[in-house]
Write an enzyme that holds these catalytic residues in place. Structure first.
Site, PDB file in Angstrom:
ATOM      1  N   SER A 152       0.876  -1.183   0.000  1.00 56.02           N
ATOM      2  CA  SER A 152       0.000   0.000   0.000  1.00 56.02           C
ATOM      3  C   SER A 152       0.907   1.224   0.000  1.00 56.02           C
ATOM      4  CB  SER A 152      -0.864   0.003   1.269  1.00 56.02           C
ATOM      5  OG  SER A 152      -1.395   1.297   1.499  1.00 56.02           O
ATOM      6  N   TYR A 165      -2.579  -0.420  10.107  1.00 56.73           N
ATOM      7  CA  TYR A 165      -2.541  -0.905   8.720  1.00 56.73           C
ATOM      8  C   TYR A 165      -1.221  -0.499   8.051  1.00 56.73           C
ATOM      9  CZ  TYR A 165      -4.064  -1.186   3.794  1.00 56.73           C
ATOM     10  OH  TYR A 165      -4.171  -1.461   2.447  1.00 56.73           O
TER      11      TYR A 165
HETATM   12  N1  LIG Z   1      -8.468  -0.670  -2.148  1.00 55.81           N
HETATM   13  C1  LIG Z   1      -7.368   0.046  -1.994  1.00 55.81           C
HETATM   14  O1  LIG Z   1      -7.339   1.279  -2.219  1.00 55.81           O
HETATM   15  C2  LIG Z   1      -6.111  -0.616  -1.557  1.00 55.81           C
HETATM   16  C3  LIG Z   1      -4.951   0.145  -1.554  1.00 55.81           C
HETATM   17  C4  LIG Z   1      -3.760  -0.433  -1.164  1.00 55.81           C
HETATM   18  C5  LIG Z   1      -3.739  -1.753  -0.804  1.00 55.81           C
HETATM   19  N2  LIG Z   1      -4.897  -2.488  -0.802  1.00 55.81           N
HETATM   20  C6  LIG Z   1      -4.799  -3.901  -0.423  1.00 55.81           C
HETATM   21  O2  LIG Z   1      -5.341  -4.684  -1.458  1.00 55.81           O
HETATM   22  C7  LIG Z   1      -5.772  -5.936  -0.918  1.00 55.81           C
HETATM   23  C8  LIG Z   1      -7.199  -6.214  -1.376  1.00 55.81           C
HETATM   24  O3  LIG Z   1      -8.070  -5.313  -0.719  1.00 55.81           O
HETATM   25  P1  LIG Z   1      -9.362  -4.672  -1.388  1.00 55.81           P
HETATM   26  O4  LIG Z   1      -9.224  -3.221  -1.327  1.00 55.81           O
HETATM   27  O5  LIG Z   1      -9.674  -5.336  -2.675  1.00 55.81           O
HETATM   28  O6  LIG Z   1     -10.456  -5.035  -0.285  1.00 55.81           O
HETATM   29  P2  LIG Z   1     -11.640  -6.098  -0.224  1.00 55.81           P
HETATM   30  O7  LIG Z   1     -12.493  -6.022  -1.417  1.00 55.81           O
HETATM   31  O8  LIG Z   1     -12.247  -5.877   1.111  1.00 55.81           O
HETATM   32  O9  LIG Z   1     -10.862  -7.485  -0.238  1.00 55.81           O
HETATM   33  C9  LIG Z   1     -10.201  -7.971   0.878  1.00 55.81           C
HETATM   34  C10 LIG Z   1     -10.056  -9.453   0.704  1.00 55.81           C
HETATM   35  O10 LIG Z   1      -9.354  -9.989   1.829  1.00 55.81           O
HETATM   36  C11 LIG Z   1      -9.896 -11.260   2.047  1.00 55.81           C
HETATM   37  N3  LIG Z   1      -9.661 -11.712   3.398  1.00 55.81           N
HETATM   38  C12 LIG Z   1      -9.748 -10.998   4.527  1.00 55.81           C
HETATM   39  N4  LIG Z   1      -9.484 -11.782   5.573  1.00 55.81           N
HETATM   40  C13 LIG Z   1      -9.208 -13.009   5.088  1.00 55.81           C
HETATM   41  C14 LIG Z   1      -8.874 -14.242   5.662  1.00 55.81           C
HETATM   42  N5  LIG Z   1      -8.743 -14.396   6.990  1.00 55.81           N
HETATM   43  N6  LIG Z   1      -8.683 -15.305   4.862  1.00 55.81           N
HETATM   44  C15 LIG Z   1      -8.815 -15.182   3.523  1.00 55.81           C
HETATM   45  N7  LIG Z   1      -9.123 -14.038   2.913  1.00 55.81           N
HETATM   46  C16 LIG Z   1      -9.334 -12.973   3.702  1.00 55.81           C
HETATM   47  C17 LIG Z   1     -11.379 -11.109   1.797  1.00 55.81           C
HETATM   48  O11 LIG Z   1     -11.891 -12.365   1.430  1.00 55.81           O
HETATM   49  P3  LIG Z   1     -13.045 -13.176   2.224  1.00 55.81           P
HETATM   50  O12 LIG Z   1     -13.956 -12.184   2.851  1.00 55.81           O
HETATM   51  O13 LIG Z   1     -13.636 -14.034   1.165  1.00 55.81           O
HETATM   52  O14 LIG Z   1     -12.302 -14.010   3.217  1.00 55.81           O
HETATM   53  C18 LIG Z   1     -11.377 -10.182   0.604  1.00 55.81           C
HETATM   54  O15 LIG Z   1     -11.361 -10.946  -0.577  1.00 55.81           O
HETATM   55  C19 LIG Z   1      -5.613  -5.805   0.605  1.00 55.81           C
HETATM   56  O16 LIG Z   1      -4.371  -6.340   0.989  1.00 55.81           O
HETATM   57  C20 LIG Z   1      -5.587  -4.292   0.818  1.00 55.81           C
HETATM   58  O17 LIG Z   1      -4.928  -3.931   1.977  1.00 55.81           O
HETATM   59  C21 LIG Z   1      -6.075  -1.945  -1.167  1.00 55.81           C
END
Ligand SMILES: NC(=O)c1ccc[n+]([C@@H]2O[C@H](COP(=O)([O-])OP(=O)(O)OC[C@H]3O[C@@H](n4cnc5c(N)ncnc54)[C@H](OP(=O)(O)O)[C@@H]3O)[C@@H](O)[C@H]2O)c1
Length: 268
Positions: A152, A165
């Site tokens: 991130s 985070y």
């Molecule tokens: N969106 C942004 O702006 C942004 C920016 C920088 C980094 N990121 C990173 O990108 C990644 C994806 O996030 P996102 O933004 O796409 O959010 P999201 O749609 O909320 O996705 C998060 C994912 O994490 C999975 N997850 C959470 N706990 C888990 C567990 N115990 N076991 C297995 N899977 C788990 C969830 O799957 P289930 O609910 O199916 O378990 C979900 O698929 C994360 O690492 C986040 O920190 C996002």
């Protein structure tokens, strides 16, 4: 030689049930990889599998909790039997938790140690450590693999409010470099992608008010982003396919690709 052809690859996408992981699973499938969509939410996992199938790719859903090594081990066995030995691991499980977000009513000094640990358990332990421990050694034994961890911009410069985070994501960068060094001699590359700001489930409350209007934080983000917008999840795909492909990035390990519309380049 086709630089971006992943046919013959099996990609495990943990968090493939989410917004960014789902788009990345689709992108790797479009490049020819067979996809194991891994997460806890079967409904969203099956929806992603169907979307990939509808676009001519092949994916299957495997339910697993990334914070449990035994759950990952069971998924690993099922994936190997159904799709073949994984050659790509994309770790996209993670997110911020409102319980550790700093607000006027919940200052830094009020963050509970257990809540802090839970955030590290998700973003560092389940997000990277356990999946790498489970899938990495088998890749090393076969002498081939690409691991992509999602960091991130807050790993580079801690953003306001999301201190737990940011700290966990900074550790993701460090662990990635450690593993890159350890596993390079055994044929496994380990890199990160640093996304800027992409609307998803885990950050919805920080970015949008209940009526859908942008929060003051969103206005601050756009003000600090030279491209003046959020990213679209699909805009991460090129970086992932590049890092996944041994033809395209065979000499690339321990590095980080920033996809942020210029956020980290912005000063005054
Ligand atoms: N969106 C942004 O702006 C942004 C920016 C920088 C980094 N990121 C990173 O990108 C990644 C994806 O996030 P996102 O933004 O796409 O959010 P999201 O749609 O909320 O996705 C998060 C994912 O994490 C999975 N997850 C959470 N706990 C888990 C567990 N115990 N076991 C297995 N899977 C788990 C969830 O799957 P289930 O609910 O199916 O378990 C979900 O698929 C994360 O690492 C986040 O920190 C996002």
């Amino acid at each position: 030689m086709k630089l971006f052809d992943l046919s013959g690859d099996v990609a495990v996408v943990i968090g493939g049930t989410g917004v960014l992981g789902g788009a990345l699973a689709q992108g790797l499938a479009d490049a020819g990889a067979r996809i194991a969509v891994v997460g806890r939410n079967a409904e969203r996992g099956q929806a992603r599998v169907q979307a990939i199938a509808a676009s001519g790719g092949h994916a299957e859903f495997f339910g697993a909790d990334a914070e449990s090594r035994s759950s990952l081990a069971a998924a690993h066995r099922q994936i190997a039997a159904a799709l073949g030995a994984p050659t790509i691991l994309l770790n996209a499980a993670g997110g911020n938790d409102p319980k550790v977000t700093v607000t006027a009513d919940h200052p830094f000094e009020a963050i509970g140690a257990d809540d802090w640990r839970a955030n590290f358990d998700l973003n560092l332990v389940g997000g990277v450590l356990l999946p790498c421990q489970e899938f990495g050694p088998a890749m090393c034994e076969r002498g081939r693999g690409s691991i992509i961890n999602i960091a991130s911009v807050s790993a580079h410069l801690p953003l306001s409010r999301v201190v737990a985070y940011s700290s966990a994501k900074a550790a993701v960068l460090s662990l990635t470099k450690f593993l890159a060094r350890e596993w390079a001699p055994r044929g496994v590359r380990v890199n990160t992608i640093t996304p800027g700001f992409f609307p998803a489930e885990q950050n919805r409350k920080l970015l949008f008010n209940e009526d859908g209007s942008p929060t003051s934080r969103t206005e601050a983000i756009w003000g600090h982003t030279p491209m003046k917008r959020f990213g679209a999840a699909e805009e991460l795909t090129g970086a992932a396919v590049f890092l996944a492909s041994s033809q395209a990035s065979g000499f690339v390990t321990g590095t980080d690709i920033v996809v942020d519309g210029g956020f980290l380049a912005q000063t005054i």
